[in-house]
Write an enzyme that holds these catalytic residues in place. Structure first.
Site, PDB file in Angstrom:
ATOM      1  N   SER A  48       0.872  -1.278  -0.124  1.00 27.22           N
ATOM      2  CA  SER A  48       0.064   0.063  -0.006  1.00 27.22           C
ATOM      3  C   SER A  48       0.794   1.338  -0.043  1.00 27.22           C
ATOM      4  O   SER A  48       0.692   2.240  -0.670  1.00 27.22           O
ATOM      5  CB  SER A  48      -0.915  -0.253   1.237  1.00 27.22           C
ATOM      6  OG  SER A  48      -1.852  -0.850   1.178  1.00 27.22           O
ATOM      7  N   ARG A 149     -13.875  -6.590 -11.086  1.00 22.95           N
ATOM      8  CA  ARG A 149     -13.750  -5.695  -9.775  1.00 22.95           C
ATOM      9  C   ARG A 149     -14.347  -4.311 -10.182  1.00 22.95           C
ATOM     10  O   ARG A 149     -14.486  -4.047 -11.215  1.00 22.95           O
ATOM     11  CB  ARG A 149     -12.167  -5.554  -9.458  1.00 22.95           C
ATOM     12  CG  ARG A 149     -11.519  -6.580  -9.126  1.00 22.95           C
ATOM     13  CD  ARG A 149      -9.997  -6.466  -8.661  1.00 22.95           C
ATOM     14  NE  ARG A 149     -10.107  -6.118  -7.357  1.00 22.95           N
ATOM     15  CZ  ARG A 149      -9.255  -5.674  -6.392  1.00 22.95           C
ATOM     16  NH1 ARG A 149      -7.983  -5.929  -6.761  1.00 22.95           N
ATOM     17  NH2 ARG A 149      -9.298  -5.187  -5.161  1.00 22.95           N
ATOM     18  N   GLU A 345      -8.925  -6.750   4.865  1.00 25.47           N
ATOM     19  CA  GLU A 345      -7.601  -7.362   4.123  1.00 25.47           C
ATOM     20  C   GLU A 345      -7.178  -8.382   5.243  1.00 25.47           C
ATOM     21  O   GLU A 345      -6.627  -9.351   4.937  1.00 25.47           O
ATOM     22  CB  GLU A 345      -6.435  -6.536   3.659  1.00 25.47           C
ATOM     23  CG  GLU A 345      -5.976  -5.816   4.817  1.00 25.47           C
ATOM     24  CD  GLU A 345      -4.935  -4.640   3.893  1.00 25.47           C
ATOM     25  OE1 GLU A 345      -3.822  -4.589   4.395  1.00 25.47           O
ATOM     26  OE2 GLU A 345      -5.659  -3.887   3.271  1.00 25.47           O
ATOM     27  N   HIS A 372     -13.096  -7.769  -4.121  1.00 24.78           N
ATOM     28  CA  HIS A 372     -11.674  -7.775  -4.145  1.00 24.78           C
ATOM     29  C   HIS A 372     -11.183  -8.684  -4.947  1.00 24.78           C
ATOM     30  O   HIS A 372     -11.836  -8.828  -6.253  1.00 24.78           O
ATOM     31  CB  HIS A 372     -11.052  -8.212  -2.710  1.00 24.78           C
ATOM     32  CG  HIS A 372     -11.089  -6.965  -1.639  1.00 24.78           C
ATOM     33  ND1 HIS A 372      -9.902  -6.689  -0.927  1.00 24.78           N
ATOM     34  CD2 HIS A 372     -11.965  -5.945  -1.462  1.00 24.78           C
ATOM     35  CE1 HIS A 372     -10.186  -5.489  -0.318  1.00 24.78           C
ATOM     36  NE2 HIS A 372     -11.455  -5.196  -0.540  1.00 24.78           N
ATOM     37  N   ARG A 376     -14.220 -12.685  -1.601  1.00 27.28           N
ATOM     38  CA  ARG A 376     -13.658 -13.298  -0.471  1.00 27.28           C
ATOM     39  C   ARG A 376     -14.510 -14.148   0.410  1.00 27.28           C
ATOM     40  O   ARG A 376     -13.987 -15.155   1.007  1.00 27.28           O
ATOM     41  CB  ARG A 376     -12.550 -12.291   0.270  1.00 27.28           C
ATOM     42  CG  ARG A 376     -11.249 -12.197  -0.591  1.00 27.28           C
ATOM     43  CD  ARG A 376     -10.462 -11.414   0.232  1.00 27.28           C
ATOM     44  NE  ARG A 376      -9.154 -10.915  -0.519  1.00 27.28           N
ATOM     45  CZ  ARG A 376      -8.409 -10.225  -0.269  1.00 27.28           C
ATOM     46  NH1 ARG A 376      -8.439  -9.114   0.369  1.00 27.28           N
ATOM     47  NH2 ARG A 376      -7.047  -9.946  -1.156  1.00 27.28           N
ATOM     48  N   ARG A 417      -4.524 -13.486  -0.564  1.00 28.97           N
ATOM     49  CA  ARG A 417      -4.648 -13.827   0.950  1.00 28.97           C
ATOM     50  C   ARG A 417      -5.352 -15.215   0.782  1.00 28.97           C
ATOM     51  O   ARG A 417      -5.708 -15.662   2.018  1.00 28.97           O
ATOM     52  CB  ARG A 417      -5.599 -12.583   1.229  1.00 28.97           C
ATOM     53  CG  ARG A 417      -4.606 -11.115   1.263  1.00 28.97           C
ATOM     54  CD  ARG A 417      -5.028 -10.147   2.110  1.00 28.97           C
ATOM     55  NE  ARG A 417      -4.573  -8.822   1.713  1.00 28.97           N
ATOM     56  CZ  ARG A 417      -3.312  -8.637   2.195  1.00 28.97           C
ATOM     57  NH1 ARG A 417      -2.476  -9.471   2.843  1.00 28.97           N
ATOM     58  NH2 ARG A 417      -2.722  -7.265   1.721  1.00 28.97           N
TER      59      ARG A 417
END
Length: 469
Positions: A48, A149, A345, A372, A376, A417
């Site tokens: 980030s 997205r 996240e 995302h 998720r 992730r």
């Protein structure tokens, strides 16, 4: 460096005792913990922060040196995109353990190129406002998953600012815009309920708008506020003061973005699966270089992991999580009821922990995770349930009822992730295979090596997905 889909390693880095499922050759066998951990790790720079600093350095009034930046697929895509727009970015020798420093020299922004967004939200949401300042056409596209997205807010915002955008009515990638070399700016209202990146992308570029920007968020919710605070802090460090007169309103004056040399913090969100590993396996895991003050949402791990039975201590710039005996060693912890709207996240590793708890959990404030890298919420529910768990989707989160888990194939959905959440569960559940561990190269190419070596002490070398780019 050419950017492409990460190749899947075709060997087992942990020996041949765990046969790879026939339907997924090359799946990564997640190693089970053999005892309590005693690990101390360094991690690469924050994704980030790296991508925000790259954008600001490209818009600054002179060269900037970024020390210890992240080198990953997301940052490589950002570098390639900025070079396409006329910025010079050179790799220079540095003292970081994970790659060279970056010297960013701004140039005249030019159009006439194509930007590959991959699956990087920071590229697809931060770069279109930058491209609007260039002269000429710029085309944007990315991976197939990127086309799903949310992007309509960016496209509508640019049109409201007078930028010519052609998306054939999709409100999504692919699209193109025609920059005229300047953007007037002024007042703008958007609904950023789907992602705080919509706000950050506009704030980063707003000082270069002729009239600056008065931005108002009109939606009911705004996820991941710490990421907006991070954006405001990076602007302030370069001499741009963003006013926040009321919640959901930001005022950015036209201003010079100053050049500066920056030391990048390690990525604290990428620390989550490693620190959570102490809760699962027991023992201790330390992360070196933990910042004393930070705007990263991963800092919330220091208060969240104790909810899962861990003890967290900070000694200078080292944060340590002590999981005691750990779940593998027979320790238990009750379920949790937490709102993660400040940092969704962190949800995948925490949901994985909740699946190993002794009672049900509710993790909410994460409805935006449906937009995302993958959905998720659906992905976590599907994969944990496939291993024998019980996860139910809520409007704004997940309800997790622990059940005995068994091994099986864990799908990553091209989501870094999701891949690391599968690795975390594999510490306690033998026979978990992650179908594509290479997707961790999005933000942490060294994940398989760090998981095997410094964390678990497995000497056989693992695969470095960065070498497969």
């Amino acid at each position: 460096m050419a950017i492409s889909k990460i190749a899947q390693p075709q060997f087992s880095p942990y020996g041949d005792d765990q046969p790879v499922p026939d339907d997924t050759p090359g799946a990564w066998p997640a190693p089970a913990a053999s005892g309590p951990l005693s690990a101390s790790l360094q991690l690469p720079g924050s994704k980030s922060l790296t991508n925000r600093e790259l954008v600001l350095a490209a818009l600054a009034d002179g060269p900037s040196l970024l020390r210890a930046p992240l080198h990953s697929r997301d940052s490589a895509l950002m570098i390639q995109a900025l070079r396409t727009l006329g910025t010079r970015i050179d790799e220079v020798e540095g003292s970081g353990a994970f790659g060279p420093d970056l010297l960013v020299t701004p140039g005249e922004l030019t159009g006439g190129g194509y930007i590959d967004c991959g699956l990087a939200g920071t590229v697809m949401r931060f770069l279109p406002p930058v491209a609007a300042l260039a002269l000429g056409p710029v085309a944007f596209d990315g991976d197939e998953g990127a086309r799903r997205r949310p992007m309509r807010t960016v496209i509508d915002a640019l049109r409201a600012l007078g930028v010519d955008v052609n998306d054939d009515g999709r409100g999504a990638l692919p699209f193109s815009l025609y920059g005229t070399g300047s953007v007037e700016g002024g007042e703008l209202s958007i609904d950023a309920s789907a992602s705080s990146q919509f706000v950050s992308g506009l704030l980063l570029v707003a000082p270069r708008f002729t009239r600056g920007l008065a931005l108002r968020h009109t939606g009911e919710k705004l996820p991941s506020l710490p990421h907006i605070e991070m954006t405001i802090a990076t602007l302030a460090a370069r001499g741009v003061v963003v006013e926040n007169p009321e919640p959901g309103v930001w005022v950015v004056p036209p201003a010079v973005i100053r050049s500066r040399d920056v030391d990048l913090e390690p990525d604290l969100s990428n620390a989550a699966p490693f620190l959570a590993a102490a809760v699962v396996a027991g023992g201790t895991v330390s992360i070196q270089g933990w910042p004393v003050e930070t705007t990263q949402v991963g800092a919330h791990l220091a208060r969240l992991l104790p909810l899962f039975g861990a003890t967290v201590t900070v000694d200078g710039t080292t944060l340590t999580v002590d999981g005691g005996a750990g779940i593998v060693g027979g320790a238990t912890f009750p379920g949790v009821d937490i709102d993660l709207s400040m940092g969704g996240e962190l949800a995948p590793p925490l949901v994985a922990l909740a699946a190993l708890a002794s009672s049900p959990s509710r993790i909410t404030g994460i409805g935006h995770l449906r937009g995302h890298e993958t959905d998720r919420l659906a992905a976590l529910a599907a994969e944990i349930n496939a291993l024998g768990g019980s996860v139910t989707e809520l409007d704004d989160g997940l309800e997790i009822t622990p059940r005995p888990l068994h091994g099986g194939l864990w799908h990553s959905y091209e989501d870094h992730r999701m891949a690391t959440a599968g690795a975390l569960l594999g510490l306690a559940v033998e026979g978990v295979f992650v179908d594509d561990i290479g997707t961790t190269a999005k933000t942490l190419p060294q994940f398989p090596e760090l998981w095997a070596g410094p964390l678990l002490g497995i000497s056989r070398p693992s695969v470095n997905p960065l070498e497969l780019l």
